[in-house]
Design a protein around this motif. Structure first.
Motif, PDB file in Angstrom:
ATOM      1  N   MET A 167       0.845  -1.200  -0.021  1.00  0.00           N
ATOM      2  CA  MET A 167       0.104  -0.061   0.074  1.00  0.00           C
ATOM      3  C   MET A 167       0.989   1.289   0.049  1.00  0.00           C
ATOM      4  SD  MET A 167      -2.804   1.193   2.799  1.00  0.00           S
ATOM      5  CE  MET A 167      -3.651  -0.436   2.659  1.00  0.00           C
ATOM      6  N   GLN A 168       0.508   2.240  -0.876  1.00  0.00           N
ATOM      7  CA  GLN A 168       1.260   3.710  -0.909  1.00  0.00           C
ATOM      8  C   GLN A 168       0.925   4.265   0.352  1.00  0.00           C
ATOM      9  OE1 GLN A 168       0.356   5.535  -4.508  1.00  0.00           O
ATOM     10  NE2 GLN A 168       2.393   4.769  -5.464  1.00  0.00           N
ATOM     11  N   LEU A 169       2.044   4.977   0.796  1.00  0.00           N
ATOM     12  CA  LEU A 169       2.006   5.665   2.019  1.00  0.00           C
ATOM     13  C   LEU A 169       0.742   6.805   2.044  1.00  0.00           C
ATOM     14  CD1 LEU A 169       3.364   5.942   4.933  1.00  0.00           C
ATOM     15  CD2 LEU A 169       4.618   7.726   3.838  1.00  0.00           C
ATOM     16  N   ARG A 170       0.746   7.348   0.652  1.00  0.00           N
ATOM     17  CA  ARG A 170      -0.316   8.528   0.716  1.00  0.00           C
ATOM     18  C   ARG A 170      -1.805   7.685   0.750  1.00  0.00           C
ATOM     19  NH1 ARG A 170       0.428  12.854  -2.213  1.00  0.00           N
ATOM     20  NH2 ARG A 170       2.202  12.015  -3.362  1.00  0.00           N
ATOM     21  N   GLU A 171      -2.133   6.741   0.264  1.00  0.00           N
ATOM     22  CA  GLU A 171      -3.211   6.051   0.447  1.00  0.00           C
ATOM     23  C   GLU A 171      -3.414   5.772   2.168  1.00  0.00           C
ATOM     24  OE1 GLU A 171      -5.454   1.773  -0.852  1.00  0.00           O
ATOM     25  OE2 GLU A 171      -3.425   2.230  -1.683  1.00  0.00           O
ATOM     26  N   LEU A 172      -2.479   5.126   2.642  1.00  0.00           N
ATOM     27  CA  LEU A 172      -2.417   4.829   4.070  1.00  0.00           C
ATOM     28  C   LEU A 172      -2.718   6.219   4.884  1.00  0.00           C
ATOM     29  CD1 LEU A 172      -2.432   2.608   6.128  1.00  0.00           C
ATOM     30  CD2 LEU A 172       0.292   2.906   6.138  1.00  0.00           C
ATOM     31  N   ALA A 173      -2.263   7.173   4.578  1.00  0.00           N
ATOM     32  CA  ALA A 173      -2.373   8.495   5.185  1.00  0.00           C
ATOM     33  C   ALA A 173      -3.787   8.887   5.185  1.00  0.00           C
ATOM     34  CB  ALA A 173      -1.669   9.694   4.598  1.00  0.00           C
TER      35      ALA A 173
ATOM     36  N   LEU B 282       0.234  13.927   5.995  1.00  0.00           N
ATOM     37  CA  LEU B 282       1.589  13.279   5.478  1.00  0.00           C
ATOM     38  C   LEU B 282       2.744  14.206   5.052  1.00  0.00           C
ATOM     39  CD1 LEU B 282       3.097  10.828   3.696  1.00  0.00           C
ATOM     40  CD2 LEU B 282       1.773  11.761   1.608  1.00  0.00           C
ATOM     41  N   VAL B 283       3.790  13.858   5.719  1.00  0.00           N
ATOM     42  CA  VAL B 283       4.956  14.475   5.349  1.00  0.00           C
ATOM     43  C   VAL B 283       6.063  14.051   4.948  1.00  0.00           C
ATOM     44  CG1 VAL B 283       6.748  15.884   6.389  1.00  0.00           C
ATOM     45  CG2 VAL B 283       4.453  16.158   7.322  1.00  0.00           C
ATOM     46  N   GLY B 284       6.447  14.240   3.465  1.00  0.00           N
ATOM     47  CA  GLY B 284       7.565  13.542   2.692  1.00  0.00           C
ATOM     48  C   GLY B 284       6.819  12.844   1.513  1.00  0.00           C
ATOM     49  N   ASN B 285       7.668  11.895   0.958  1.00  0.00           N
ATOM     50  CA  ASN B 285       7.140  10.986  -0.200  1.00  0.00           C
ATOM     51  C   ASN B 285       6.159  10.000  -0.003  1.00  0.00           C
ATOM     52  OD1 ASN B 285       7.144   9.654  -2.620  1.00  0.00           O
ATOM     53  ND2 ASN B 285       9.106   8.686  -2.259  1.00  0.00           N
TER      54      ASN B 285
ATOM     55  N   VAL C 214       7.317   6.407   9.138  1.00  0.00           N
ATOM     56  CA  VAL C 214       7.047   6.263  10.343  1.00  0.00           C
ATOM     57  C   VAL C 214       5.785   7.074  10.689  1.00  0.00           C
ATOM     58  CG1 VAL C 214       8.436   8.385  11.132  1.00  0.00           C
ATOM     59  CG2 VAL C 214       7.795   6.853  12.971  1.00  0.00           C
ATOM     60  N   ILE C 215       5.066   6.479  11.978  1.00  0.00           N
ATOM     61  CA  ILE C 215       3.863   7.465  12.464  1.00  0.00           C
ATOM     62  C   ILE C 215       4.280   8.029  13.829  1.00  0.00           C
ATOM     63  CG2 ILE C 215       1.619   7.078  13.339  1.00  0.00           C
ATOM     64  CD1 ILE C 215       1.200   4.491  11.950  1.00  0.00           C
ATOM     65  N   ALA C 216       4.023   9.472  13.692  1.00  0.00           N
ATOM     66  CA  ALA C 216       4.549  10.096  14.888  1.00  0.00           C
ATOM     67  C   ALA C 216       3.741  11.329  15.427  1.00  0.00           C
ATOM     68  CB  ALA C 216       6.033  10.852  14.292  1.00  0.00           C
ATOM     69  N   HIS C 217       3.938  11.707  16.480  1.00  0.00           N
ATOM     70  CA  HIS C 217       2.975  12.668  17.141  1.00  0.00           C
ATOM     71  C   HIS C 217       3.117  13.919  16.359  1.00  0.00           C
ATOM     72  CE1 HIS C 217       0.941  15.094  20.174  1.00  0.00           C
ATOM     73  NE2 HIS C 217       0.561  13.894  20.768  1.00  0.00           N
ATOM     74  N   GLU C 218       1.845  14.854  16.203  1.00  0.00           N
ATOM     75  CA  GLU C 218       1.886  15.912  15.546  1.00  0.00           C
ATOM     76  C   GLU C 218       2.825  16.843  16.282  1.00  0.00           C
ATOM     77  OE1 GLU C 218       1.408  18.061  12.452  1.00  0.00           O
ATOM     78  OE2 GLU C 218      -0.506  16.759  12.483  1.00  0.00           O
TER      79      GLU C 218
ATOM     80  N   PRO D 298       9.776  10.055   5.742  1.00  0.00           N
ATOM     81  CA  PRO D 298       8.328  10.155   5.421  1.00  0.00           C
ATOM     82  C   PRO D 298       7.748   9.975   6.604  1.00  0.00           C
ATOM     83  CG  PRO D 298       9.146   9.141   3.489  1.00  0.00           C
ATOM     84  CD  PRO D 298      10.192   8.966   4.666  1.00  0.00           C
ATOM     85  N   ALA D 299       6.766  10.582   7.148  1.00  0.00           N
ATOM     86  CA  ALA D 299       5.825  10.602   8.363  1.00  0.00           C
ATOM     87  C   ALA D 299       4.486  10.803   8.234  1.00  0.00           C
ATOM     88  CB  ALA D 299       6.586  11.570   9.462  1.00  0.00           C
ATOM     89  N   LEU D 300       3.824   9.721   8.709  1.00  0.00           N
ATOM     90  CA  LEU D 300       2.415  10.211   9.214  1.00  0.00           C
ATOM     91  C   LEU D 300       2.057  10.804  10.423  1.00  0.00           C
ATOM     92  CD1 LEU D 300       0.917   6.668   7.784  1.00  0.00           C
ATOM     93  CD2 LEU D 300       1.362   9.051   6.561  1.00  0.00           C
ATOM     94  N   LEU D 301       1.645  12.120  10.588  1.00  0.00           N
ATOM     95  CA  LEU D 301       1.631  12.798  11.837  1.00  0.00           C
ATOM     96  C   LEU D 301       0.215  12.985  12.473  1.00  0.00           C
ATOM     97  CD1 LEU D 301       4.027  15.681  10.939  1.00  0.00           C
ATOM     98  CD2 LEU D 301       4.641  13.522  12.141  1.00  0.00           C
ATOM     99  N   THR D 302      -0.177  12.709  13.772  1.00  0.00           N
ATOM    100  CA  THR D 302      -1.404  12.436  14.383  1.00  0.00           C
ATOM    101  C   THR D 302      -1.346  12.713  15.877  1.00  0.00           C
ATOM    102  OG1 THR D 302      -3.264  10.833  14.697  1.00  0.00           O
ATOM    103  CG2 THR D 302      -0.962  10.046  14.265  1.00  0.00           C
ATOM    104  N   ASN D 303      -2.365  13.209  16.433  1.00  0.00           N
ATOM    105  CA  ASN D 303      -2.480  13.398  17.858  1.00  0.00           C
ATOM    106  C   ASN D 303      -2.385  12.140  18.670  1.00  0.00           C
ATOM    107  OD1 ASN D 303      -2.372  16.244  17.590  1.00  0.00           O
ATOM    108  ND2 ASN D 303      -4.395  16.229  17.079  1.00  0.00           N
ATOM    109  N   ASP D 304      -2.571  11.109  17.941  1.00  0.00           N
ATOM    110  CA  ASP D 304      -2.497   9.645  18.691  1.00  0.00           C
ATOM    111  C   ASP D 304      -1.835   8.670  17.844  1.00  0.00           C
ATOM    112  OD1 ASP D 304      -3.087   7.464  20.104  1.00  0.00           O
ATOM    113  OD2 ASP D 304      -5.277   8.166  20.695  1.00  0.00           O
ATOM    114  N   PRO D 305      -0.487   8.774  17.963  1.00  0.00           N
ATOM    115  CA  PRO D 305       0.076   7.551  16.909  1.00  0.00           C
ATOM    116  C   PRO D 305       0.054   6.380  17.405  1.00  0.00           C
ATOM    117  CG  PRO D 305       1.582   9.386  17.909  1.00  0.00           C
ATOM    118  CD  PRO D 305       0.355   9.706  18.648  1.00  0.00           C
ATOM    119  N   TYR D 306      -0.427   5.914  18.602  1.00  0.00           N
ATOM    120  CA  TYR D 306      -0.681   4.684  18.972  1.00  0.00           C
ATOM    121  C   TYR D 306      -2.154   4.208  18.471  1.00  0.00           C
ATOM    122  CZ  TYR D 306      -0.382  -0.018  21.621  1.00  0.00           C
ATOM    123  OH  TYR D 306      -0.580  -1.205  21.805  1.00  0.00           O
TER     124      TYR D 306
END
Length: 359
Positions: free
Chosen positions: A1-7, A14-17, A56-60, A68-76
């Motif tokens: 799955m592409q990271l964009r689709e997962l985001a 999404l930040v990055g490629n 990586v999934i990381a905290h906003e 490349p990162a997926l940023l959210t207020n609740d990474p877990y």
């Protein structure tokens, strides 16, 4: 799955490629190329650059990183949702395995699967898409809802009622006899017949090797959405409220009532005929000997409000220091007593010698 689709699916920024492919999820220290990891705690941020994860999934608001990162207020939570996308449980082939025994009068709905060497007694009803694993026993008159899953070697005794989407893990026994005896006139224990039942409401999950006893009369009930960890004992006529969590090795004695949204940590013990209010948290290894009001946090044995427990622990930890202080005080008192005795002796007048001999 592409990271964009997962985001998009996870509703992350999404930040990055976004064109990179993500094949699986992995812990930060084990992740490699094509893996998505997550950082739930700020202390793990220094490990991020050293990780071989592709994204990586990381905290906003986390510091920028080279990945490349997926940023959210609740990474877990986002990581859990990603797990649900990538990993779906295997579904066995529908139907009854030839080695299983299904008695007359059993009603199996569409898409039910029953694994090898299982026994389904007369009068059982099993709802749509439910899965019964290998070597499972389901007693007479039991009713099972839709989308349930019983893992291998689960035992469900007669007359149990199970709601929808209930999960029961291996080794659990639901509906065993309650532990009830009465001494007769000669002091012999007579078994009290246990003729009640067990009800598991919708979305309950029961861990491995959990035992839930049927009621003496009436019902032992586990209410909607409650999750029970491995190796928990629930005695007869217990009622566990909705959305409650019970951790491993806890034991609940008979006729206890537990409220909604309660948390029982590991190895909690609860006496019989106790009532625990809604939204209570009981800490690990606590012993509940009397009813607890709603909303509190309780620790220790016997369980007391957490601030009272912490003060008690602090006082106990000071005992060595207090003993040393007492020894110093005793030594000073002994020294003062010796000094006072010497002064009294010095202050006493000396007795004059007797004059003259015998006449």
């Amino acid at each position: 799955m592409q990271l964009r689709e997962l985001a998009e699916k996870l509703r992350c920024r999404l930040v990055g490629n976004g064109e990179i492919e993500v094949n699986r999820l992995a812990p930060l220290h084990e992740a490699g190329e094509g893996d998505l990891a997550f950082v739930a705690n700020a202390r793990d941020l220094p490990k991020l650059e050293a990780s071989k994860a592709s994204a990586v999934i990381a905290h906003e608001g986390s510091p920028p990183c080279s990945k490349p990162a997926l940023l959210t207020n609740d990474p877990y939570l986002a990581f859990v949702q990603a797990l649900r996308l990538f990993y779906t449980p295997d579904r066995p082939t529908r139907g009854v395995h030839p080695s299983s025994i299904v008695q007359e009068g059993v009603c199996l709905a569409e898409d039910v699967a029953i694994g090898p060497l299982s026994v389904v007694e007369a009068g059982v009803t099993i709802g749509q898409r439910s899965i019964v694993g290998a070597q499972v026993y389901i007693g007479k008159g039991t009713r099972v809802g839709v989308d349930c899953r019983f893992y291998p070697q689960v035992m469900i005794r007669d007359g149990v009622e199970i709601g929808d989407r209930v999960i029961i893990h291996s080794g659990a026994v639901i509906g065993s006899d309650g532990f009830g005896y009465r001494k007769d006139g000669q002091g012999v224990r007579i078994k009290i017949p246990q003729v009640g039942r067990v009800i598991l409401e919708d979305d309950v999950e029961i861990g491995a090797n959990v035992t839930i006893d049927r009621a003496t009369m009436g019902t032992t009930r586990i209410k909607r959405g409650t999750k029970i960890d491995n190796l928990v004992q629930i005695a007869h006529n217990v009622v566990v409220g909705a959305d409650t969590v019970i951790a491993a090795l806890s034991g609940i004695s008979g006729s206890t009532t537990i409220g909604d949204r309660v948390t029982l940590a590991g190895q909690v013990g609860i006496a019989d005929h106790v009532e625990i209010g809604d939204d209570v948290t009981v800490g690990a290894q606590a012993g509940v000997t009397k009813s607890l009001p709603p909303g509190g946090v309780f620790l220790g044995f016997p369980a007391v409000p957490h601030l009272e427990f912490k003060r008690s622990v602090a006082a106990v930890n000071r005992i060595p220091q207090l003993l040393m202080a007492i020894k110093r005080i005793e030594a000073r008192l002994a020294s003062l007593e010796d000094t006072m005795r010497e002064r009294r002796e010095e202050a006493q007048p000396s007795q004059p010698a007797s004059e003259g001999g015998p006449q």
